[in-house]
Design a protein around this motif. Structure first.
Motif, short mmCIF file in Angstrom:
data_model
loop_
_atom_site.label_atom_id
_atom_site.label_comp_id
_atom_site.label_asym_id
_atom_site.label_seq_id
_atom_site.Cartn_x
_atom_site.Cartn_y
_atom_site.Cartn_z
N PHE A 12 0.97 -1.33 -0.04
CA PHE A 12 0.19 -0.46 -0.10
C PHE A 12 1.03 0.98 -0.23
CE2 PHE A 12 -3.15 -3.29 2.20
CZ PHE A 12 -4.47 -2.86 0.85
N GLN A 15 3.55 2.81 2.76
CA GLN A 15 3.51 1.66 3.78
C GLN A 15 4.53 0.44 3.41
OE1 GLN A 15 0.47 -0.28 5.08
NE2 GLN A 15 -1.12 1.57 4.91
N LEU A 18 4.08 -5.69 1.56
CA LEU A 18 3.10 -7.49 2.52
C LEU A 18 3.67 -8.67 1.66
CD1 LEU A 18 0.02 -5.85 2.36
CD2 LEU A 18 1.13 -5.77 4.36
N PRO A 37 1.39 -14.65 10.16
CA PRO A 37 1.12 -13.15 11.24
C PRO A 37 0.05 -12.23 10.80
CG PRO A 37 3.20 -13.42 10.55
CD PRO A 37 2.84 -13.96 9.23
N SER A 38 -0.51 -12.49 12.49
CA SER A 38 -1.86 -10.73 12.50
C SER A 38 -0.19 -9.11 11.57
CB SER A 38 -2.12 -10.46 13.57
OG SER A 38 -2.81 -8.96 12.97
N GLY A 39 -1.69 -9.54 10.06
CA GLY A 39 -0.74 -7.76 9.26
C GLY A 39 -0.05 -8.24 8.42
N SER A 40 -0.03 -9.59 7.75
CA SER A 40 0.89 -10.04 6.88
C SER A 40 0.23 -9.72 5.51
CB SER A 40 1.76 -11.47 6.76
OG SER A 40 -0.05 -12.11 7.31
N GLY A 41 -0.72 -9.38 5.05
CA GLY A 41 -1.68 -9.27 4.27
C GLY A 41 -2.69 -10.67 3.89
N LYS A 42 -3.34 -10.37 4.59
CA LYS A 42 -4.03 -12.08 4.84
C LYS A 42 -5.44 -11.53 4.04
CE LYS A 42 -4.46 -14.13 8.45
NZ LYS A 42 -3.13 -12.94 8.87
N SER A 43 -5.65 -10.77 4.48
CA SER A 43 -7.14 -9.88 3.63
C SER A 43 -7.14 -8.85 2.63
CB SER A 43 -8.56 -9.01 5.01
OG SER A 43 -8.12 -9.42 5.72
N THR A 44 -5.98 -8.40 2.54
CA THR A 44 -5.07 -8.46 0.75
C THR A 44 -5.35 -8.84 0.19
OG1 THR A 44 -4.17 -6.52 2.30
CG2 THR A 44 -3.39 -6.43 0.24
N GLN A 73 -15.16 -9.91 7.20
CA GLN A 73 -14.90 -10.46 9.32
C GLN A 73 -15.75 -9.30 9.75
OE1 GLN A 73 -10.39 -9.38 9.83
NE2 GLN A 73 -10.40 -10.66 11.39
N HIS A 182 -6.54 -17.23 11.84
CA HIS A 182 -5.35 -17.39 13.36
C HIS A 182 -5.11 -18.90 13.57
CE1 HIS A 182 -3.67 -13.75 13.26
NE2 HIS A 182 -4.97 -13.05 12.67
N1 LIG Z 1 -7.13 0.42 2.32
C1 LIG Z 1 -5.49 -0.79 2.60
N2 LIG Z 1 -4.73 1.50 2.50
C2 LIG Z 1 -3.55 0.64 3.84
N3 LIG Z 1 -3.53 -0.06 4.41
C3 LIG Z 1 -3.67 -0.95 4.44
C4 LIG Z 1 -5.67 -1.24 3.61
N4 LIG Z 1 -5.65 -2.19 4.23
C5 LIG Z 1 -4.94 -3.28 4.57
N5 LIG Z 1 -3.76 -1.79 4.87
C6 LIG Z 1 -2.89 -2.38 6.14
O1 LIG Z 1 -2.10 -3.45 5.12
C7 LIG Z 1 -1.77 -4.37 6.20
C8 LIG Z 1 -2.44 -6.34 5.91
O2 LIG Z 1 -3.64 -6.10 6.47
P1 LIG Z 1 -4.07 -6.40 6.04
O3 LIG Z 1 -5.71 -7.16 6.52
O4 LIG Z 1 -4.49 -7.39 4.88
O5 LIG Z 1 -3.69 -8.28 7.11
P2 LIG Z 1 -4.35 -9.86 8.13
O6 LIG Z 1 -2.85 -10.50 7.27
O7 LIG Z 1 -5.32 -9.63 7.43
O8 LIG Z 1 -4.28 -9.68 9.32
P3 LIG Z 1 -4.84 -10.05 10.78
O9 LIG Z 1 -4.75 -10.92 10.62
O10 LIG Z 1 -4.66 -9.20 11.62
O11 LIG Z 1 -6.50 -9.67 10.40
C9 LIG Z 1 -2.08 -3.76 7.64
O12 LIG Z 1 -0.71 -3.15 7.77
C10 LIG Z 1 -2.77 -2.69 6.99
O13 LIG Z 1 -3.36 -1.76 8.13
#
Ligand SMILES: Nc1ncnc2c1ncn2[C@@H]1O[C@H](COP(=O)(O)OP(=O)(O)OP(=O)(O)O)[C@@H](O)[C@H]1O
Length: 201
Positions: A12, A15, A18, A37-44, A73, A182
């Protein structure tokens, strides 16, 4: 049907990167687990798989996949529509009559442990109930691929077990199922794990 990724990476603006250089070939009949790990980008990554977000690197190709369901979620539903109505909608859209759709919707709610809230409006459901209702609604739909984000985050262990069973039942030769989690319990139910690790800076 296939979801094929080559060299996927995302960053992003402003930042750190990921994940980087992810390649995979997802097919029906297999339960895929995205873990990391949390924040690694799974939802992305789910967002990229859904076609809603363009990756900053690499390609994603959806072959024979037209309809993709995404269970987030934070569950989404019509606030004043009851749980049973929400699950019946995709069945009606598939051409079932209401008298056929209702018992099927009730059965699905039952399988997801939601029989007791069938007549409750979406806005009155707890977070975990709302997310399970969204799973039941996805199971009632004719999606080619279903992407599920952390379905057990808000659930007690017994309910999480039930959800693991039901998600396994959703896996079929007719759809690709991908699950970000997780939860060790769900991870153990997956057939293949895709590790989403932070990219080297
Ligand atoms: N639209 C966006 N713009 C900027 N940053 C974003 C955006 N969406 C997510 N992020 C950032 O990207 C990183 C990865 O987010 P993501 O939700 O994909 O992680 P995750 O692995 O699914 O986390 P979790 O396990 O905590 O749900 C985070 O630091 C989040 O703040």
């Amino acid at each position: 049907m296939r979801l094929v990724a080559e060299g996927l990476g995302h960053r992003f603006p402003g930042q750190p990167p990921l994940f980087a250089d992810l390649s995979f070939d997802l097919r029906p009949g297999v339960l895929y687990g995205l873990v990391g790990p949390s924040g690694s980008g799974k939802s992305t990554l789910l967002s990229i798989l859904s076609g809603g977000l363009r990756p900053s690197n690499g390609n994603i190709e959806a072959i024979g996949v037209d309809r993709i369901g995404w269970i987030m979620q934070n569950p989404v539903g019509a606030p004043r529509r009851t749980a049973i109505d929400q699950v019946a909608v995709p069945l009606l859209a598939r051409g079932l009559l209401r008298r056929e759709a209702e018992p099927q919707a009730r059965d699905l709610l039952d399988r997801f442990g939601l029989a007791h809230v069938a007549a409750r409006e979406f806005r009155r459901l707890s977070g975990g109930e709302a997310q399970r209702m969204c799973l039941a609604r996805a199971a009632a739909s004719d999606y080619d691929a279903i992407l599920i984000d952390e379905p057990t985050a808000q659930l007690d262990r017994d309910t999480a077990h039930t959800i693991g069973d039901v998600i396994r039942e959703m896996v079929s030769e007719e759809r690709i199922v991908v699950l970000a989690t997780h939860d060790e319990l769900l991870r153990n139910r997956c057939d293949q794990i895709l590790q989403v690790d932070p990219a080297a800076p």
